[in-house]
Design an enzyme around this catalytic site. Structure first.
Site, mmCIF file in Angstrom:
data_model
loop_
_atom_site.group_PDB
_atom_site.id
_atom_site.type_symbol
_atom_site.label_atom_id
_atom_site.label_comp_id
_atom_site.label_asym_id
_atom_site.label_seq_id
_atom_site.Cartn_x
_atom_site.Cartn_y
_atom_site.Cartn_z
ATOM 1 N N LYS A 14 0.845 -1.202 0.000
ATOM 2 C CA LYS A 14 0.000 0.000 0.000
ATOM 3 C C LYS A 14 0.872 1.240 0.000
ATOM 4 C CE LYS A 14 0.726 1.146 4.553
ATOM 5 N NZ LYS A 14 1.414 2.379 5.017
ATOM 6 N N ASP A 166 -2.670 -1.579 10.382
ATOM 7 C CA ASP A 166 -2.858 -1.595 8.931
ATOM 8 C C ASP A 166 -3.527 -2.866 8.425
ATOM 9 O OD1 ASP A 166 -1.729 0.886 8.574
ATOM 10 O OD2 ASP A 166 0.266 0.128 8.081
#
EC number: 2.7.1.148
Length: 329
Positions: A14, A166
């Site tokens: 990401k 996350d």
């Protein structure tokens, strides 16, 4: 119990397009305003259930340790290439917690092929953990048919939030059962509002052969009196406002630059390559810049490989959906 088939997927990395600190929490974390997008820089993860207890994890580099070490210009035993196989690895932690929560017999055999570097701010370990939860659930359902599918979302989301801030992002939008590329995250990063990009996002990422401690970066941060807002960026990404109006931001970039001398050259080289919106992702050390197309990103990445001073992993990337597709063999 019997052994399951192999379940496989490709956990993506990401990028944080925006990251602002809103407040320091009593639990030591920070209240965040961050925008994350999944990108097609991927690991490979293979999981199956076995009769032997515990998690037997094998780790290798997809391109080979020798090749990756050469790109980074480090020795093959350098710490940048070391990936733990015990419970320091979030994959092991995720599968152990899944075993405990579902009260499963037996254990797991896991093969993890790495591409995403560690200590980069790209969420590789978190993505691997999220994929391990998804694959583990699927494998458990094969060998334990009475496991209610209705418990899946609640179980995986709860475990993901427990394992890391996350991790829930990489599970995707389980509640709506849809594929998405982006999320606006608040809280410590676990409160997610997923959305679909109006247009694909293209970028070049540089991992400048340096690992940065997330804890050290946050310890050097100060919460601003007037935090910046991600609202305009969110509107632009969803096609509600003109893309020319948005700007990127990372409140962790300044303290990370003070911890690693490799970040500034990465940002400078990305800017000189004709790319826009050059920023660090997460707590670093990886940096990225946006491109207008996949062709521009590929050309810029090739140029940067010959001009960047020192070792680095340099990749053209584009946005991709989460979660990744599961394959069974």
């Amino acid at each position: 119990m019997t052994e399951s088939r192999w379940y496989s997927t490709s956990p993506p990395a990401k990028l944080n397009l925006f990251l602002e600190l809103l407040a320091r929490r009593d639990d030591g974390f920070h209240e965040l305003d961050t925008v994350m997008v999944a990108i097609d820089w991927r690991d490979e993860l293979h999981v199956r259930r076995t009769t032997n207890p515990g998690v037997q994890l094998s780790v290798d580099w997809t391109d080979g340790r020798t090749s990756v070490a050469a790109e980074l210009q480090v020795d093959e035993d350098n710490e940048l290439l070391l990936v733990p196989t015990d419970d320091k690895n979030l994959v092991v932690r995720a599968l152990n917690r899944l075993t405990e929560t579902l009260r499963l017999d037996g254990g797991w055999e896991v093969q993890l092929n790495k591409n995403i570097p560690s200590g980069a701010g790209m969420g590789g370990a978190s993505s691997d953990a999220a994929s391990a939860l998804q694959l583990g659930w699927a494998a458990a359902r094969e060998t334990q048919s009475d496991l209610p599918e209705t418990l899946k979302n609640e179980t995986l989301l709860s475990l993901a939030a427990e394992i890391g801030s996350d991790v829930p992002f990489f599970l995707g939008d389980l509640q709506a059962d849809r594929l998405v590329q982006c999320a606006h995250a608040t809280g410590r990063g676990e409160k997610l509002n997923f959305f679909t990009l109006a247009n694909p996002l293209h970028a070049v990422v540089i991992y400048p052969a340096a690992s940065v401690s997330t804890a050290q970066v946050y310890s050097r941060c100060q919460v601003p009196d007037s935090p910046q807002s991600s609202n305009e960026l969110l509107r632009a990404l969803q096609g509600i406002a003109a893309e020319s109006e948005f700007s990127l931001h990372n409140a962790l970039q300044a303290p990370a630059r003070g911890l690693s001398s490799r970040i500034d050259p990465a940002l400078e080289c990305l800017s000189k390559a004709g790319l826009t919106h050059c920023h660090m992702t997460g707590s670093g050390s990886a940096c990225f810049a946006l491109a207008d197309s996949s062709q521009q990103a590929a050309i810029a990445a090739e140029t940067l490989r010959s001009t960047f001073p020192g070792g680095a992993l340099i990749r053209p990337v584009m946005s991709c959906v989460v979660p990744s597709e599961i394959h069974i063999a």
